[in-house]
Design a protein around this motif. Structure first.
Motif, PDB file in Angstrom:
ATOM      1  N   TRP A 157     -29.476   6.525  31.139  1.00  0.00           N
ATOM      2  CA  TRP A 157     -29.041   6.800  32.516  1.00  0.00           C
ATOM      3  C   TRP A 157     -29.659   8.107  33.025  1.00  0.00           C
ATOM      4  O   TRP A 157     -29.039   9.144  33.015  1.00  0.00           O
ATOM      5  CB  TRP A 157     -27.507   6.878  32.544  1.00  0.00           C
ATOM      6  CG  TRP A 157     -26.885   6.852  33.897  1.00  0.00           C
ATOM      7  CD1 TRP A 157     -26.832   5.812  34.782  1.00  0.00           C
ATOM      8  CD2 TRP A 157     -26.183   7.942  34.533  1.00  0.00           C
ATOM      9  NE1 TRP A 157     -26.142   6.183  35.917  1.00  0.00           N
ATOM     10  CE2 TRP A 157     -25.737   7.479  35.786  1.00  0.00           C
ATOM     11  CE3 TRP A 157     -25.898   9.253  34.151  1.00  0.00           C
ATOM     12  CZ2 TRP A 157     -25.009   8.286  36.663  1.00  0.00           C
ATOM     13  CZ3 TRP A 157     -25.180  10.055  35.015  1.00  0.00           C
ATOM     14  CH2 TRP A 157     -24.738   9.575  36.259  1.00  0.00           C
ATOM     15  N   THR A 209     -31.425   6.092  47.341  1.00  0.00           N
ATOM     16  CA  THR A 209     -32.193   5.279  46.401  1.00  0.00           C
ATOM     17  C   THR A 209     -31.787   5.578  44.969  1.00  0.00           C
ATOM     18  O   THR A 209     -31.617   4.665  44.145  1.00  0.00           O
ATOM     19  CB  THR A 209     -33.698   5.538  46.581  1.00  0.00           C
ATOM     20  OG1 THR A 209     -34.087   5.181  47.906  1.00  0.00           O
ATOM     21  CG2 THR A 209     -34.519   4.718  45.585  1.00  0.00           C
ATOM     22  N   VAL A 210     -31.616   6.872  44.662  1.00  0.00           N
ATOM     23  CA  VAL A 210     -31.181   7.264  43.316  1.00  0.00           C
ATOM     24  C   VAL A 210     -29.823   6.650  42.997  1.00  0.00           C
ATOM     25  O   VAL A 210     -29.609   6.102  41.910  1.00  0.00           O
ATOM     26  CB  VAL A 210     -31.120   8.804  43.195  1.00  0.00           C
ATOM     27  CG1 VAL A 210     -30.454   9.220  41.881  1.00  0.00           C
ATOM     28  CG2 VAL A 210     -32.519   9.401  43.278  1.00  0.00           C
ATOM     29  N   THR A 267     -35.552   6.366  37.997  1.00  0.00           N
ATOM     30  CA  THR A 267     -34.347   6.382  38.825  1.00  0.00           C
ATOM     31  C   THR A 267     -34.030   7.755  39.406  1.00  0.00           C
ATOM     32  O   THR A 267     -33.193   7.870  40.290  1.00  0.00           O
ATOM     33  CB  THR A 267     -33.133   5.923  38.004  1.00  0.00           C
ATOM     34  OG1 THR A 267     -33.036   6.732  36.824  1.00  0.00           O
ATOM     35  CG2 THR A 267     -33.263   4.462  37.618  1.00  0.00           C
ATOM     36  N   ASN A 315     -28.410   3.962  44.349  1.00  0.00           N
ATOM     37  CA  ASN A 315     -28.513   2.510  44.215  1.00  0.00           C
ATOM     38  C   ASN A 315     -29.086   2.123  42.852  1.00  0.00           C
ATOM     39  O   ASN A 315     -28.620   1.176  42.206  1.00  0.00           O
ATOM     40  CB  ASN A 315     -29.395   1.937  45.321  1.00  0.00           C
ATOM     41  CG  ASN A 315     -28.744   2.041  46.689  1.00  0.00           C
ATOM     42  OD1 ASN A 315     -27.536   2.224  46.803  1.00  0.00           O
ATOM     43  ND2 ASN A 315     -29.552   1.936  47.730  1.00  0.00           N
ATOM     44  N   ASP A 316     -30.104   2.871  42.408  1.00  0.00           N
ATOM     45  CA  ASP A 316     -30.746   2.537  41.134  1.00  0.00           C
ATOM     46  C   ASP A 316     -29.846   2.852  39.947  1.00  0.00           C
ATOM     47  O   ASP A 316     -29.693   2.033  39.024  1.00  0.00           O
ATOM     48  CB  ASP A 316     -32.069   3.299  41.001  1.00  0.00           C
ATOM     49  CG  ASP A 316     -33.149   2.744  41.922  1.00  0.00           C
ATOM     50  OD1 ASP A 316     -32.994   1.608  42.404  1.00  0.00           O
ATOM     51  OD2 ASP A 316     -34.137   3.465  42.181  1.00  0.00           O
ATOM     52  N   LEU A 317     -29.244   4.043  39.949  1.00  0.00           N
ATOM     53  CA  LEU A 317     -28.411   4.436  38.812  1.00  0.00           C
ATOM     54  C   LEU A 317     -27.120   3.626  38.732  1.00  0.00           C
ATOM     55  O   LEU A 317     -26.590   3.393  37.641  1.00  0.00           O
ATOM     56  CB  LEU A 317     -28.102   5.929  38.876  1.00  0.00           C
ATOM     57  CG  LEU A 317     -29.264   6.870  38.549  1.00  0.00           C
ATOM     58  CD1 LEU A 317     -28.856   8.323  38.777  1.00  0.00           C
ATOM     59  CD2 LEU A 317     -29.741   6.688  37.103  1.00  0.00           C
ATOM     60  N   LYS A 361     -37.300   1.923  34.501  1.00  0.00           N
ATOM     61  CA  LYS A 361     -37.364   2.249  35.929  1.00  0.00           C
ATOM     62  C   LYS A 361     -37.209   3.746  36.132  1.00  0.00           C
ATOM     63  O   LYS A 361     -36.419   4.397  35.441  1.00  0.00           O
ATOM     64  CB  LYS A 361     -36.255   1.506  36.693  1.00  0.00           C
ATOM     65  CG  LYS A 361     -36.311   1.657  38.204  1.00  0.00           C
ATOM     66  CD  LYS A 361     -35.199   0.870  38.859  1.00  0.00           C
ATOM     67  CE  LYS A 361     -35.258   0.952  40.380  1.00  0.00           C
ATOM     68  NZ  LYS A 361     -36.456   0.311  40.946  1.00  0.00           N
ATOM     69  N   HIS A 375     -39.213  -2.962  31.460  1.00  0.00           N
ATOM     70  CA  HIS A 375     -37.925  -2.852  32.149  1.00  0.00           C
ATOM     71  C   HIS A 375     -37.418  -1.404  32.191  1.00  0.00           C
ATOM     72  O   HIS A 375     -36.213  -1.157  32.235  1.00  0.00           O
ATOM     73  CB  HIS A 375     -36.883  -3.804  31.546  1.00  0.00           C
ATOM     74  CG  HIS A 375     -36.498  -3.528  30.128  1.00  0.00           C
ATOM     75  ND1 HIS A 375     -37.355  -3.629  29.069  1.00  0.00           N
ATOM     76  CD2 HIS A 375     -35.302  -3.163  29.590  1.00  0.00           C
ATOM     77  CE1 HIS A 375     -36.733  -3.347  27.947  1.00  0.00           C
ATOM     78  NE2 HIS A 375     -35.481  -3.047  28.234  1.00  0.00           N
ATOM     79  N   GLY A 379     -33.118   3.907  32.872  1.00  0.00           N
ATOM     80  CA  GLY A 379     -33.559   4.695  34.018  1.00  0.00           C
ATOM     81  C   GLY A 379     -34.002   6.056  33.537  1.00  0.00           C
ATOM     82  O   GLY A 379     -33.259   6.721  32.801  1.00  0.00           O
ATOM     83  N   GLN A 428     -26.784   0.598  39.091  1.00  0.00           N
ATOM     84  CA  GLN A 428     -27.004  -0.719  38.479  1.00  0.00           C
ATOM     85  C   GLN A 428     -26.419  -0.796  37.073  1.00  0.00           C
ATOM     86  O   GLN A 428     -26.078  -1.883  36.602  1.00  0.00           O
ATOM     87  CB  GLN A 428     -28.494  -1.028  38.435  1.00  0.00           C
ATOM     88  CG  GLN A 428     -29.122  -1.252  39.803  1.00  0.00           C
ATOM     89  CD  GLN A 428     -30.623  -1.489  39.698  1.00  0.00           C
ATOM     90  OE1 GLN A 428     -31.094  -2.095  38.756  1.00  0.00           O
ATOM     91  NE2 GLN A 428     -31.367  -1.005  40.681  1.00  0.00           N
TER      92      GLN A 428
END
Length: 364
Positions: free
Chosen positions: A93, A351-352, A168, A354-356, A166, A164, A145, A358
């Motif tokens: 994370w 954006t950070v 983040t 939304n990505d984290l 990303k 996979h 991430g 997940q």
């Protein structure tokens, strides 16, 4: 089910503690806490996990939290967790890479230049099994991430499969949201975060760096600024006092000799014209509040973070031979451009987040 948050906790370092606080708050909001129990990695627990891998059987999931934790010690814990429980859920994370020497950083930054397209491997860790362990963890993990594009490119340079993985961003960016009105173009307040890296910094001369900061402070005072100096780690208190004592005109300088939490830091900097920061998460908090900053690039991680938010120009290496002159040049740049520097920060924060966020979908 027991979920372990694995981070550098219990050392009174605000950067690592604030990322744990963010994760815990989000976990409690988004996860059924009657089904999942979140456990932080205390200092004692980390010792147990390193010395006896069978303690890892107590956990159904492990989250490697934010910080510079993509290092052999933490990766070995995750690797061992797979060995004792092949069904364990692993997550990364917002962790990142650090500890590249300055010459390695300079070479690294040249990889994508027009003059240098060569691929280089920068495996600077002494643990020769690090690459194998990290690839095993990456293949097993449910969610990965990483903090910045530099971290991603470093992992890529090792030849790892990153399908996979990303980018983040740093979880510390989620400490707060930028208000509609940030900073004050007329403010004469400058907040300086100071401390120590125990000589583990580019240039390897903290005393010389401190003397340069004194010169910077003196120049800022002549420009009419009022200075506030504060630590972000308990071991930073003595260096802050040392810096303060070297300043002649103390009428315009204020020393904070206790470690503030992230909310007190946000309150301290909210009306600053800009900040100057030694430690990474002092910069992260400044960015999260929308306050322009000058980052002292003392290690790889600072460059990684600034690049992610598109503000590489605000970093100055602590090994810069013209440190004082160049930091004052950055002051002038902020004075002229500061109001424009953070126009995109709210979008970056969203954006950070939304990505984290997940990661929490896996706890449903």
């Amino acid at each position: 089910m027991n979920v372990l948050y694995l981070g550098w906790l219990g050392y009174k370092n605000i950067g690592d503690e604030l990322m744990w606080d963010i994760f815990r708050e989000k976990f409690n909001q988004k996860v059924d806490i009657t089904k999942y129990k979140l456990i932080p990695s205390t200092r004692i627990l980390q010792v147990r996990l390193r010395n006896n891998k069978y303690y890892l059987k107590d956990f159904d999931s492990i989250v490697l939290g934010g910080g510079s934790l993509l290092v052999p010690g933490y990766i070995t814990i995750l690797y061992n967790a797979i060995k004792v429980n092949k069904n364990i859920n692993l997550f990364i994370w917002g962790s990142g890479i650090d500890w590249l020497e300055k010459k390695e950083l300079d070479r690294f930054l040249s990889i994508n230049s027009e003059q240098n397209k060569l691929k280089r491997e920068f495996n600077h860790f002494k643990d020769k099994q690090f690459k194998h362990k990290l690839q095993t963890v990456i293949q097993h993990a449910k969610f990965i991430g990483v903090r910045g594009h530099f971290t991603y490119e470093y992992l890529k340079s090792l030849g790892l499969q990153l399908d996979h993985v990303k980018v983040t961003g740093d979880p510390g960016l989620l400490t707060t949201t930028i208000p509609d009105s940030v900073g004050n173009l007329n403010s004469k307040k400058v907040v300086i975060n100071w401390g120590t890296a125990n000589q583990n910094l580019y240039g390897k001369d903290e005393e010389a760096l401190e003397n340069s900061i004194v010169d910077v402070v003196n120049e800022l005072i002549t420009k009419g600024y009022e200075i506030y100096i504060y630590p972000i780690w308990n071991k930073d208190i003595a260096p802050c006092k040392s810096l303060y004592e070297k300043i002649t005109d103390k009428k315009n300088v204020h020393l904070i000799n206790t470690v503030l939490d992230q909310y007190q830091i946000l309150e301290l900097i909210k009306d600053a014209r800009f900040t100057i920061n030694f430690k990474l998460h002092a910069n992260v908090l400044s960015a999260a509040r929308g306050i322009p900053f000058i980052a002292l690039g003392y290690r790889f991680k600072t460059f990684d973070f600034a690049n992610f938010i598109g503000l590489d120009q605000l970093v100055i290496s602590t090994s810069d031979p013209n440190f004082t002159e160049n930091i004052l040049t950055k002051v002038s740049y902020i004075e002229n451009q500061g109001s424009l520097l953070f126009n995109d920060m709210s979008a970056i924060q969203q954006t950070v987040e939304n990505d984290l966020d997940q990661i929490f979908e896996y706890f449903r």
